[in-house]
Design a protein around this motif. Sequence first.
Motif, PDB file in Angstrom:
ATOM      1  N   TYR A  76       3.757  15.666 -39.099  1.00 38.99           N
ATOM      2  CA  TYR A  76       4.826  16.295 -39.878  1.00 38.99           C
ATOM      3  C   TYR A  76       4.373  17.697 -40.275  1.00 38.99           C
ATOM      4  CZ  TYR A  76       6.675  11.581 -40.138  1.00 38.99           C
ATOM      5  OH  TYR A  76       7.172  10.335 -39.803  1.00 38.99           O
ATOM      6  N   ASP A  77       5.334  18.579 -40.389  1.00 37.10           N
ATOM      7  CA  ASP A  77       5.018  19.979 -40.703  1.00 37.10           C
ATOM      8  C   ASP A  77       4.837  20.128 -42.219  1.00 37.10           C
ATOM      9  OD1 ASP A  77       4.602  22.676 -40.445  1.00 37.10           O
ATOM     10  OD2 ASP A  77       6.742  23.171 -40.427  1.00 37.10           O
ATOM     11  N   LEU A  78       3.742  19.569 -42.710  1.00 36.93           N
ATOM     12  CA  LEU A  78       3.480  19.636 -44.142  1.00 36.93           C
ATOM     13  C   LEU A  78       2.975  21.019 -44.529  1.00 36.93           C
ATOM     14  CD1 LEU A  78       1.634  16.252 -44.871  1.00 36.93           C
ATOM     15  CD2 LEU A  78       4.082  16.736 -44.947  1.00 36.93           C
ATOM     16  N   PRO A  79       3.428  21.549 -45.649  1.00 40.70           N
ATOM     17  CA  PRO A  79       2.871  22.808 -46.151  1.00 40.70           C
ATOM     18  C   PRO A  79       1.511  22.560 -46.793  1.00 40.70           C
ATOM     19  CG  PRO A  79       4.486  21.976 -47.687  1.00 40.70           C
ATOM     20  CD  PRO A  79       4.515  21.048 -46.504  1.00 40.70           C
ATOM     21  N   PRO A  80       0.772  23.622 -47.092  1.00 44.85           N
ATOM     22  CA  PRO A  80      -0.491  23.438 -47.813  1.00 44.85           C
ATOM     23  C   PRO A  80      -0.251  22.819 -49.190  1.00 44.85           C
ATOM     24  CG  PRO A  80      -0.325  25.658 -46.912  1.00 44.85           C
ATOM     25  CD  PRO A  80       1.023  25.042 -46.779  1.00 44.85           C
ATOM     26  N   VAL A  81      -1.235  22.074 -49.664  1.00 40.51           N
ATOM     27  CA  VAL A  81      -1.146  21.459 -50.987  1.00 40.51           C
ATOM     28  C   VAL A  81      -2.448  21.665 -51.738  1.00 40.51           C
ATOM     29  CG1 VAL A  81       0.523  19.681 -50.297  1.00 40.51           C
ATOM     30  CG2 VAL A  81      -1.942  19.212 -50.131  1.00 40.51           C
ATOM     31  N   SER A  82      -2.346  21.542 -53.040  1.00 41.70           N
ATOM     32  CA  SER A  82      -3.520  21.522 -53.905  1.00 41.70           C
ATOM     33  C   SER A  82      -3.676  20.099 -54.424  1.00 41.70           C
ATOM     34  CB  SER A  82      -3.350  22.501 -55.070  1.00 41.70           C
ATOM     35  OG  SER A  82      -4.448  22.420 -55.953  1.00 41.70           O
ATOM     36  N   ILE A  83      -4.854  19.512 -54.197  1.00 39.40           N
ATOM     37  CA  ILE A  83      -5.122  18.128 -54.586  1.00 39.40           C
ATOM     38  C   ILE A  83      -6.224  18.104 -55.634  1.00 39.40           C
ATOM     39  CG2 ILE A  83      -5.831  15.843 -53.801  1.00 39.40           C
ATOM     40  CD1 ILE A  83      -4.897  16.604 -50.993  1.00 39.40           C
ATOM     41  N   HIS A  84      -5.970  17.395 -56.717  1.00 39.28           N
ATOM     42  CA  HIS A  84      -6.977  17.189 -57.753  1.00 39.28           C
ATOM     43  C   HIS A  84      -7.161  15.689 -57.945  1.00 39.28           C
ATOM     44  CE1 HIS A  84      -8.346  17.749 -62.235  1.00 39.28           C
ATOM     45  NE2 HIS A  84      -9.306  17.256 -61.462  1.00 39.28           N
ATOM     46  N   LEU A  85      -8.347  15.204 -57.648  1.00 38.26           N
ATOM     47  CA  LEU A  85      -8.684  13.788 -57.809  1.00 38.26           C
ATOM     48  C   LEU A  85      -9.679  13.642 -58.948  1.00 38.26           C
ATOM     49  CD1 LEU A  85      -8.710  10.805 -56.853  1.00 38.26           C
ATOM     50  CD2 LEU A  85     -10.538  11.456 -55.262  1.00 38.26           C
ATOM     51  N   HIS A  86      -9.287  12.873 -59.951  1.00 44.56           N
ATOM     52  CA  HIS A  86     -10.203  12.575 -61.059  1.00 44.56           C
ATOM     53  C   HIS A  86     -10.676  11.135 -60.888  1.00 44.56           C
ATOM     54  CE1 HIS A  86     -12.039  12.964 -64.995  1.00 44.56           C
ATOM     55  NE2 HIS A  86     -11.509  11.802 -65.334  1.00 44.56           N
ATOM     56  N   LYS A  87     -11.972  10.985 -60.578  1.00 44.40           N
ATOM     57  CA  LYS A  87     -12.532   9.669 -60.269  1.00 44.40           C
ATOM     58  C   LYS A  87     -12.945   8.925 -61.543  1.00 44.40           C
ATOM     59  CE  LYS A  87     -13.368   7.643 -57.198  1.00 44.40           C
ATOM     60  NZ  LYS A  87     -12.511   6.575 -56.577  1.00 44.40           N
ATOM     61  N   VAL A  88     -12.404   7.733 -61.683  1.00 44.69           N
ATOM     62  CA  VAL A  88     -12.751   6.831 -62.787  1.00 44.69           C
ATOM     63  C   VAL A  88     -13.274   5.501 -62.251  1.00 44.69           C
ATOM     64  CG1 VAL A  88     -11.865   5.602 -64.811  1.00 44.69           C
ATOM     65  CG2 VAL A  88     -11.018   7.897 -64.285  1.00 44.69           C
ATOM     66  N   ILE A  89     -12.656   5.011 -61.162  1.00 40.67           N
ATOM     67  CA  ILE A  89     -13.084   3.750 -60.556  1.00 40.67           C
ATOM     68  C   ILE A  89     -14.469   3.948 -59.942  1.00 40.67           C
ATOM     69  CG2 ILE A  89     -12.543   1.988 -58.835  1.00 40.67           C
ATOM     70  CD1 ILE A  89      -9.614   3.008 -58.940  1.00 40.67           C
TER      71      ILE A  89
END
Length: 266
Positions: A76-89
């Motif tokens: 799929y022609d996805l645009p760029p994204v900003s991902i923020h993952l906060h790890k707790v598990i």
Amino acid sequence: MIAFPNAKINLGLNILSRRPDGYHNLSSCFIPIDWCDVLEIVESDQFQFQSTGIPIPGDENTNLVIKAYHLLKGNYDLPPVSIHLHKVIPMGAGLGGGSSDAAFTLKILNDLFDLKLPVTELEKYATQLGADCPFFIENKAKLVGGIGEVFESVNLSLEGYQLQVVFPGIHVNTGQAFQSITPEDPTHWPKDVVIKPVDSWKDKLVNDFEKPVFAAHPELEEIKEKMYGEGAIYAAMSGSGSSIFSIWEHDAEPVSFPYPSFTHQF
């Protein structure tokens, strides 16, 4: 868009056979629990990924969240994204945290960009990312077969009980644990046991990883036995470890341990 990828535990885990592709056929019952990470994905002018919370070791590009984005972007022609993952598990705990992060990434991207992928298609993508990933698409208690991608509904209720999960921070080598197991059909199948009262599960609902992992890390077996000694109705290791969980009456006081832990009222 923000989501809260949750962990899961295994009620029983039996390794049935080795497959030519290197995976193993298994039988288990997965149930979601509310020990959660935090995942935010927003459209951006360039692709970005950052993580906070529990440090994630290794090459960032091997993170399943990033792989999930690029997997969908391949079709799929996805645009760029900003991902923020906060790890707790906790990682390496047998709780499926990384798999959940990946599955929730697929679900967020599906919603954010209106891809209209049905559950079955999302599960197919998730299977390409890891054996536990497909479970977190629908994220409901399921009997699980195959490598973790074959699901069957289960009539399971733990209402009125409470759950305790303890993670002692021991790293278990999953590959070595698999090599220590002789695949075979269980004496009692999880699908037959979990529909019965919880107080009948002990010694019938078995995790095949416990024998080799407890031999290598006897302190894990001590945690399990202490839970039983203090009144737990059922206790077991989740996945390939090293987290140990127990189920208690709703008004019981779970035993205290000097490790990260999670408690939940069903």
